[in-house]
Scaffold this motif. Structure first.
Motif, PDB file in Angstrom:
ATOM      1  N   LEU A 228       0.880  -1.213  -0.047  1.00 12.70           N
ATOM      2  CA  LEU A 228      -0.034  -0.472  -0.799  1.00 12.70           C
ATOM      3  C   LEU A 228       1.089   0.992   0.189  1.00 12.70           C
ATOM      4  N   TYR A 229       1.773   1.092   0.901  1.00 15.59           N
ATOM      5  CA  TYR A 229       3.086   2.691   0.589  1.00 15.59           C
ATOM      6  C   TYR A 229       3.674   2.421  -0.587  1.00 15.59           C
ATOM      7  N   GLY A 230       3.466   1.731  -0.236  1.00 18.96           N
ATOM      8  CA  GLY A 230       5.064   1.424  -2.215  1.00 18.96           C
ATOM      9  C   GLY A 230       4.457   1.881  -3.135  1.00 18.96           C
ATOM     10  N   GLY A 231       2.414   2.063  -3.134  1.00 16.10           N
ATOM     11  CA  GLY A 231       1.725   2.523  -4.429  1.00 16.10           C
ATOM     12  C   GLY A 231       1.455   3.750  -4.067  1.00 16.10           C
ATOM     13  N   LEU A 232       1.554   4.964  -2.750  1.00 16.40           N
ATOM     14  CA  LEU A 232       1.104   5.644  -2.358  1.00 16.40           C
ATOM     15  C   LEU A 232       2.048   7.041  -3.148  1.00 16.40           C
ATOM     16  N   ALA A 233       3.263   6.084  -2.482  1.00 17.76           N
ATOM     17  CA  ALA A 233       4.444   6.945  -3.229  1.00 17.76           C
ATOM     18  C   ALA A 233       4.829   6.498  -4.197  1.00 17.76           C
ATOM     19  N   GLY A 234       4.233   6.096  -5.168  1.00 12.62           N
ATOM     20  CA  GLY A 234       4.164   5.631  -7.383  1.00 12.62           C
ATOM     21  C   GLY A 234       3.039   6.872  -7.292  1.00 12.62           C
ATOM     22  N   GLU A 235       1.890   7.285  -6.170  1.00 11.64           N
ATOM     23  CA  GLU A 235       1.055   8.695  -7.396  1.00 11.64           C
ATOM     24  C   GLU A 235       2.396   9.772  -6.090  1.00 11.64           C
ATOM     25  N   ALA A 236       3.007   9.276  -5.470  1.00  7.62           N
ATOM     26  CA  ALA A 236       3.359  10.808  -4.699  1.00  7.62           C
ATOM     27  C   ALA A 236       5.141  11.025  -6.188  1.00  7.62           C
ATOM     28  N   LEU A 237       5.448  10.206  -7.169  1.00 11.68           N
ATOM     29  CA  LEU A 237       6.834  10.106  -7.656  1.00 11.68           C
ATOM     30  C   LEU A 237       5.628  10.912  -9.403  1.00 11.68           C
ATOM     31  N   TRP A 238       4.723  10.886  -9.490  1.00 11.64           N
ATOM     32  CA  TRP A 238       4.094  11.061 -10.827  1.00 11.64           C
ATOM     33  C   TRP A 238       3.561  12.610 -10.873  1.00 11.64           C
ATOM     34  N   LEU A 239       2.891  12.361  -9.530  1.00 16.34           N
ATOM     35  CA  LEU A 239       2.419  13.773  -9.378  1.00 16.34           C
ATOM     36  C   LEU A 239       3.583  15.417  -9.317  1.00 16.34           C
ATOM     37  N   GLY A 240       4.766  14.808  -8.439  1.00 20.27           N
ATOM     38  CA  GLY A 240       5.805  15.724  -8.370  1.00 20.27           C
ATOM     39  C   GLY A 240       7.214  15.803  -9.952  1.00 20.27           C
ATOM     40  N   SER A 241       7.252  14.763 -10.831  1.00 23.08           N
ATOM     41  CA  SER A 241       7.381  14.770 -12.142  1.00 23.08           C
ATOM     42  C   SER A 241       7.254  14.887 -13.310  1.00 23.08           C
ATOM     43  N   TYR A 242       5.480  14.922 -12.850  1.00 24.51           N
ATOM     44  CA  TYR A 242       4.812  14.488 -14.772  1.00 24.51           C
ATOM     45  C   TYR A 242       5.420  15.904 -16.352  1.00 24.51           C
ATOM     46  N   PRO A 243       5.296  16.879 -15.241  1.00 23.24           N
ATOM     47  CA  PRO A 243       5.554  18.327 -16.583  1.00 23.24           C
ATOM     48  C   PRO A 243       6.707  17.881 -17.059  1.00 23.24           C
ATOM     49  N   PHE A 244       8.034  17.139 -16.658  1.00 25.44           N
ATOM     50  CA  PHE A 244       8.759  16.740 -16.960  1.00 25.44           C
ATOM     51  C   PHE A 244       9.295  15.458 -17.720  1.00 25.44           C
ATOM     52  N   ASP A 245       7.786  14.435 -17.515  1.00 25.01           N
ATOM     53  CA  ASP A 245       7.677  13.412 -18.387  1.00 25.01           C
ATOM     54  C   ASP A 245       7.050  13.985 -19.552  1.00 25.01           C
ATOM     55  N   LYS A 263      14.598  21.777 -30.459  1.00 27.61           N
ATOM     56  CA  LYS A 263      15.577  22.598 -30.095  1.00 27.61           C
ATOM     57  C   LYS A 263      16.430  21.918 -28.940  1.00 27.61           C
ATOM     58  N   ASN A 264      15.302  22.287 -28.493  1.00 33.12           N
ATOM     59  CA  ASN A 264      15.664  21.605 -27.060  1.00 33.12           C
ATOM     60  C   ASN A 264      15.089  21.570 -25.976  1.00 33.12           C
ATOM     61  N   MET A 265      15.623  21.698 -24.446  1.00 37.39           N
ATOM     62  CA  MET A 265      14.425  20.863 -23.217  1.00 37.39           C
ATOM     63  C   MET A 265      13.463  21.783 -22.931  1.00 37.39           C
ATOM     64  N   ARG A 266      14.579  23.474 -22.937  1.00 30.09           N
ATOM     65  CA  ARG A 266      13.894  24.690 -22.770  1.00 30.09           C
ATOM     66  C   ARG A 266      12.763  25.135 -24.026  1.00 30.09           C
ATOM     67  N   ASP A 267      12.920  24.636 -25.502  1.00 29.37           N
ATOM     68  CA  ASP A 267      12.239  25.347 -26.382  1.00 29.37           C
ATOM     69  C   ASP A 267      10.670  24.609 -26.044  1.00 29.37           C
ATOM     70  N   CYS A 268      11.466  23.108 -25.859  1.00 33.79           N
ATOM     71  CA  CYS A 268       9.978  22.222 -25.854  1.00 33.79           C
ATOM     72  C   CYS A 268       9.239  22.714 -24.692  1.00 33.79           C
ATOM     73  N   PHE A 269       9.422  23.148 -23.828  1.00 35.85           N
ATOM     74  CA  PHE A 269       8.198  23.715 -22.352  1.00 35.85           C
ATOM     75  C   PHE A 269       8.106  25.241 -22.807  1.00 35.85           C
ATOM     76  N   SER A 270       9.209  25.643 -23.574  1.00 37.04           N
ATOM     77  CA  SER A 270       8.024  27.097 -24.228  1.00 37.04           C
ATOM     78  C   SER A 270       7.195  26.720 -25.172  1.00 37.04           C
ATOM     79  N   GLN A 271       7.344  25.943 -26.452  1.00 37.82           N
ATOM     80  CA  GLN A 271       6.001  25.384 -26.894  1.00 37.82           C
ATOM     81  C   GLN A 271       4.818  25.168 -26.440  1.00 37.82           C
ATOM     82  N   GLY A 277      -0.753  25.468 -22.916  1.00 36.94           N
ATOM     83  CA  GLY A 277      -0.732  26.419 -21.290  1.00 36.94           C
ATOM     84  C   GLY A 277      -0.100  25.147 -20.424  1.00 36.94           C
ATOM     85  N   ALA A 278      -0.837  25.614 -19.647  1.00 39.94           N
ATOM     86  CA  ALA A 278      -0.349  24.829 -18.244  1.00 39.94           C
ATOM     87  C   ALA A 278      -0.841  23.039 -17.479  1.00 39.94           C
TER      88      ALA A 278
END
Length: 311
Positions: A228-245, A263-271, A277-278
């Motif tokens: 159970l705690y491993g599963g909840l940790a998995g939720e935290a993993l994605w909520l905290g890193s999803y935009p990068f994914d 062109k690169n990571m920054r350009d991808c975020f900008s586009q 939007g968010a």
């Protein structure tokens, strides 16, 4: 030399003293077993997530799943499985091996730390998890790139790659290592550090809190709670890193040469921000969170059972 495993290792029974090399091997082996479980449980969810992240054809996760099933058949949910099955086992092996090695190092340099009775600070658990993510990114980057290319390629006669090896050869030929096989590696590294820092931090906090609340030793926390705690940790993993994914997926499905959009990571975020939007950074989060609970629970449960067996 690293210290022997203590009761802080995934709620495991206290093992007999062993050499640092022996314990590292056990960490790696149990992590590999957990990685195989992770792929088999999570692959159908993952292909839906990638399709939603990289295409505008599907209004929802259910629509994407129905479309995949109808047009490509049930086996399509395991497209590109061979690469992660071989690779993710190695990735999770590295994650757990690197985390416990870093954790034991931090224990050895923390003043007043007493194995079995003391705990690291949660910032230290995060640091050990982030180290595991960075170590893991060296192989997870190209593995996930190949998997995503196979998951998103056209179906039938229009497919671009005959299999994982053909995909590796094609990507390397088109862009070399840096701009081909390792495309999106910078954002992969950031995502892995944040994701696994939060993953291990959340798991440690939940396990330690349970042990304190119920006044038991950590090794006495039952296996179903570990899952159970491993599963909840998995939720935290994605909520905290999803935009990068999301950015990673977009970069790893981008074209080459004149067809390249980012062109690169920054350009991808900008586009993404400018065009979507968010909300654009959270596309596909629903099936990802649905996947995270069973996948992460299964990973920690299998790792624990394997460690108990080999100890």
């Amino acid at each position: 030399m690293a210290a022997p495993t203590t009761p802080q290792d995934l709620a495991l029974p206290e093992p007999a003293p062993s050499s640092g090399a022996s314990q590292t091997f056990k960490d790696l082996f149990s992590g590999a077993a957990g990685g195989i479980a992770q792929v088999l449980i999570g692959q159908p969810f993952d292909i839906v997530k990638v399709r939603l992240q990289t295409s505008t054809l599907y209004p929802s996760a259910l629509s994407a799943a129905k479309s995949i099933y109808t047009t490509e058949g049930p086996l399509a949910f395991y497209k590109g499985t061979l690469t992660p099955l071989l690779g993710i086992g190695a990735c999770v092996s590295i994650q757990f091996g690197a985390f416990h090695s870093a954790r034991r190092y931090l224990e050895s340099v923390t003043p007043g730390f007493i194995p079995g009775t003391s705990q690291l600070s949660y910032s230290q658990y995060y640091a050990a998890g982030a180290f595991a993510g960075v170590a893991n990114s060296v192989i997870s980057g190209p593995i996930e790139h190949v998997r995503i290319r196979l998951q998103t390629q056209p179906h039938g006669e229009k497919r671009l790659y005959s299999g994982p090896l053909d995909c590796v050869r094609t990507l390397t030929r088109q862009g070399g290592l840096g701009h081909g096989l390792y495309r999106g590696q910078a954002v992969t590294l950031v995502r892995e550090a944040q994701a696994y820092g939060l993953w291990f931090l959340a798991f440690e906090w939940l396990m330690n809190s349970d042990a304190r609340r119920n006044k038991v030793e950590r090794k006495e926390v039952p296996s179903w709670k570990v899952a159970l705690y491993g599963g909840l940790a998995g939720e935290a993993l994605w909520l905290g890193s999803y935009p990068f994914d999301v950015v990673k997926s977009k970069m790893q499905t981008d074209g080459f040469g004149g067809e390249q959009r980012y062109k690169n990571m920054r350009d991808c975020f900008s586009q993404v921000w400018r065009q979507e939007g968010a909300r654009g950074f959270w596309k596909g989060l629903g099936p990802t969170l649905l996947r995270a609970m069973p996948v992460s629970a299964g990973t920690f449960a299998v790792v624990e059972m394997t460690m108990r067996a080999i100890n």
